[in-house]
Design a protein around this motif. Structure first.
Motif, PDB file in Angstrom:
ATOM      1  N   THR A  43      35.144  57.742  41.179  1.00 40.85           N
ATOM      2  CA  THR A  43      36.411  57.019  41.039  1.00 40.85           C
ATOM      3  C   THR A  43      37.539  57.590  41.886  1.00 40.85           C
ATOM      4  O   THR A  43      38.710  57.328  41.610  1.00 40.85           O
ATOM      5  CB  THR A  43      36.845  57.034  39.556  1.00 40.85           C
ATOM      6  N   PHE A  90      40.355  55.142  43.088  1.00 37.99           N
ATOM      7  CA  PHE A  90      40.902  54.182  42.133  1.00 37.99           C
ATOM      8  C   PHE A  90      42.398  54.425  41.915  1.00 37.99           C
ATOM      9  O   PHE A  90      42.835  55.552  41.684  1.00 37.99           O
ATOM     10  CB  PHE A  90      40.170  54.267  40.799  1.00 37.99           C
ATOM     11  N   GLY A  91      43.146  53.348  42.008  1.00 33.91           N
ATOM     12  CA  GLY A  91      44.588  53.445  41.824  1.00 33.91           C
ATOM     13  C   GLY A  91      45.343  53.814  43.085  1.00 33.91           C
ATOM     14  O   GLY A  91      46.584  53.850  43.063  1.00 33.91           O
ATOM     15  N   THR A  92      44.639  54.080  44.166  1.00 37.32           N
ATOM     16  CA  THR A  92      45.292  54.409  45.447  1.00 37.32           C
ATOM     17  C   THR A  92      44.711  53.509  46.545  1.00 37.32           C
ATOM     18  O   THR A  92      45.177  52.388  46.727  1.00 37.32           O
ATOM     19  CB  THR A  92      45.124  55.903  45.786  1.00 37.32           C
ATOM     20  N   ASP A 118      43.275  49.231  44.848  1.00 42.20           N
ATOM     21  CA  ASP A 118      44.378  48.859  43.964  1.00 42.20           C
ATOM     22  C   ASP A 118      43.889  48.652  42.535  1.00 42.20           C
ATOM     23  O   ASP A 118      42.690  48.558  42.268  1.00 42.20           O
ATOM     24  CB  ASP A 118      45.101  47.625  44.491  1.00 42.20           C
ATOM     25  N   LEU A 119      44.830  48.564  41.604  1.00 42.51           N
ATOM     26  CA  LEU A 119      44.465  48.490  40.193  1.00 42.51           C
ATOM     27  C   LEU A 119      43.669  47.231  39.856  1.00 42.51           C
ATOM     28  O   LEU A 119      42.750  47.272  39.029  1.00 42.51           O
ATOM     29  CB  LEU A 119      45.711  48.564  39.316  1.00 42.51           C
ATOM     30  N   THR A 171      40.236  47.940  41.021  1.00 38.77           N
ATOM     31  CA  THR A 171      39.717  49.007  40.156  1.00 38.77           C
ATOM     32  C   THR A 171      39.225  48.436  38.837  1.00 38.77           C
ATOM     33  O   THR A 171      38.112  48.746  38.382  1.00 38.77           O
ATOM     34  CB  THR A 171      40.812  50.055  39.895  1.00 38.77           C
ATOM     35  N   GLU A 222      46.272  60.202  40.194  1.00 40.55           N
ATOM     36  CA  GLU A 222      46.066  58.762  40.325  1.00 40.55           C
ATOM     37  C   GLU A 222      44.745  58.246  39.747  1.00 40.55           C
ATOM     38  O   GLU A 222      44.714  57.211  39.072  1.00 40.55           O
ATOM     39  CB  GLU A 222      46.172  58.357  41.809  1.00 40.55           C
ATOM     40  N   SER A 223      43.639  58.929  40.004  1.00 32.43           N
ATOM     41  CA  SER A 223      42.348  58.434  39.518  1.00 32.43           C
ATOM     42  C   SER A 223      42.308  58.390  37.994  1.00 32.43           C
ATOM     43  O   SER A 223      41.916  57.391  37.385  1.00 32.43           O
ATOM     44  CB  SER A 223      41.210  59.303  40.056  1.00 32.43           C
ATOM     45  N   ALA A 281      44.489  55.600  36.614  1.00 31.53           N
ATOM     46  CA  ALA A 281      43.883  54.273  36.769  1.00 31.53           C
ATOM     47  C   ALA A 281      42.829  54.030  35.690  1.00 31.53           C
ATOM     48  O   ALA A 281      42.769  52.949  35.096  1.00 31.53           O
ATOM     49  CB  ALA A 281      43.279  54.134  38.163  1.00 31.53           C
ATOM     50  N   TRP A 315      42.888  51.258  32.534  1.00 29.94           N
ATOM     51  CA  TRP A 315      41.764  50.341  32.244  1.00 29.94           C
ATOM     52  C   TRP A 315      41.275  50.509  30.815  1.00 29.94           C
ATOM     53  O   TRP A 315      41.036  49.520  30.113  1.00 29.94           O
ATOM     54  CB  TRP A 315      40.645  50.604  33.246  1.00 29.94           C
TER      55      TRP A 315
END
Length: 307
Positions: free
Chosen positions: A7, A10-12, A15-16, A19, A51-52, A55, A59
């Motif tokens: 992951t 994810f979030g970078t 995008d979300l 993700t 960030e990972s 994210a 979720w």
């Protein structure tokens, strides 16, 4: 499905929205294991390393399915100096760092427990027993259910498990190192700081020691098996690679599969959990296809025998 979803982006870079779509499809296909860390992706300019986990936490909150997934996150390699893009200021594995790291991860993930909590790096500056006692305290508090060692040599893993057994502490039951079908040149050094390649010693130790599970990362070498724009890492530049790639291509053609899928199936056939990082649903579908790919004894022997 015996695959862990990597992951890092994810979030970078991912995008979300994408993700969430990837995570939804992974779970729908029977996937349960998520691999993250408290520093992904700190080495990218402008990123903090939060960030990972953030994210994944977003979720989990949106889906309300925490108990359906196995979350593995790591401590030890988060820079202590904001903006440091190297491991020079890594937090390490002191008792304080382990406890602080766990609280940060739990908050970002929005959960009250971590399924597998990994030591991300080897830290010889801290007494091994101090690190293990810190993990044990987290386990006794119900914040951690199992612990793993990432990038620890075989002798270090054996030593740690002996210390845990002698002191009545939670033992390492998971191991994470870099591993793939191709074999590197002997004594080759990786350009990626902190990475450690699986050794024959480690594989032998895992085969002889019950209760240990290997999670392998960088299994598909940044896409180099299938993408012409992704050259093979320099450590695989030797004659044996040509032979191994030829057999890999033959087996893939016979099975109507991709090289990536055969590599993943080869790893899973040995009980290894391959970590697969994806940034698109198409890449995820390829990995999902590998979960149903079976290698019979003859195919495995051919793959193993290639020089």
């Amino acid at each position: 499905m015996n695959i862990a979803l990597g992951t890092i982006p994810f979030g970078t870079a991912v995008d979300l929205g994408t993700t969430f779509a990837i995570l939804d499809r992974f779970v729908e296909a029977g996937g349960t294991r998520l691999d993250t860390a408290n520093n992904y992706p700190f080495w990218v300019e402008g990123r903090s390393g939060d960030e990972s986990e953030l994210a994944i936490g977003a979720w989990l909150a949106a889906r309300g399915n925490r108990d359906e997934v196995v979350i593995g996150t790591k401590v030890g390699a988060r820079p202590a100096v904001p903006g440091d893009l190297t491991l020079d200021s890594a937090e390490g594995l002191s008792a304080a760092a382990v406890a602080r790291g766990a609280e940060g991860s739990l908050k970002r993930l929005g959960t009250d427990y971590i399924d597998v909590y990994w030591s991300h790096i080897e830290d010889r500056s801290v007494p091994l027993e101090e690190t293990l006692r810190a993990f044990d305290e987290l386990a006794r508090a119900g914040k951690v259910r199992a612990i793993g060692a990432s990038n620890l040599p075989a002798w270090g893993l054996e030593r740690a498990r002996n210390v845990s057994a002698a002191r009545g502490l939670i033992p390492y039951t998971h191991v994470q190192q870099r591993h793939t079908y191709l074999r590197p040149r002997p004594h080759a050094k990786l350009p990626e700081s902190g990475h450690r390649l699986v050794s024959d010693d480690l594989l032998g130790y895992l085969a002889a020691e019950p209760g240990l599970t290997l999670w392998a990362y960088n299994t598909l070498m940044f896409g180099a098996y299938t993408r012409p724009d992704r050259p093979l890492p320099e450590i695989y530049d030797h004659p044996g690679t040509t032979s191994r790639l030829a057999v890999l291509s033959e087996v893939a053609a016979e099975l109507g599969a991709t090289r990536n899928q055969v590599v993943l199936a080869w790893l899973m056939a040995d009980g290894i959990v391959p970590i697969v990082g994806v940034s698109t649903l198409e890449q995820l579908e390829e990995a999902i296809g590998a979960a149903d790919l079976k290698l019979d004894a003859e195919l495995r022997d051919r793959l193993d025998a290639a020089a």
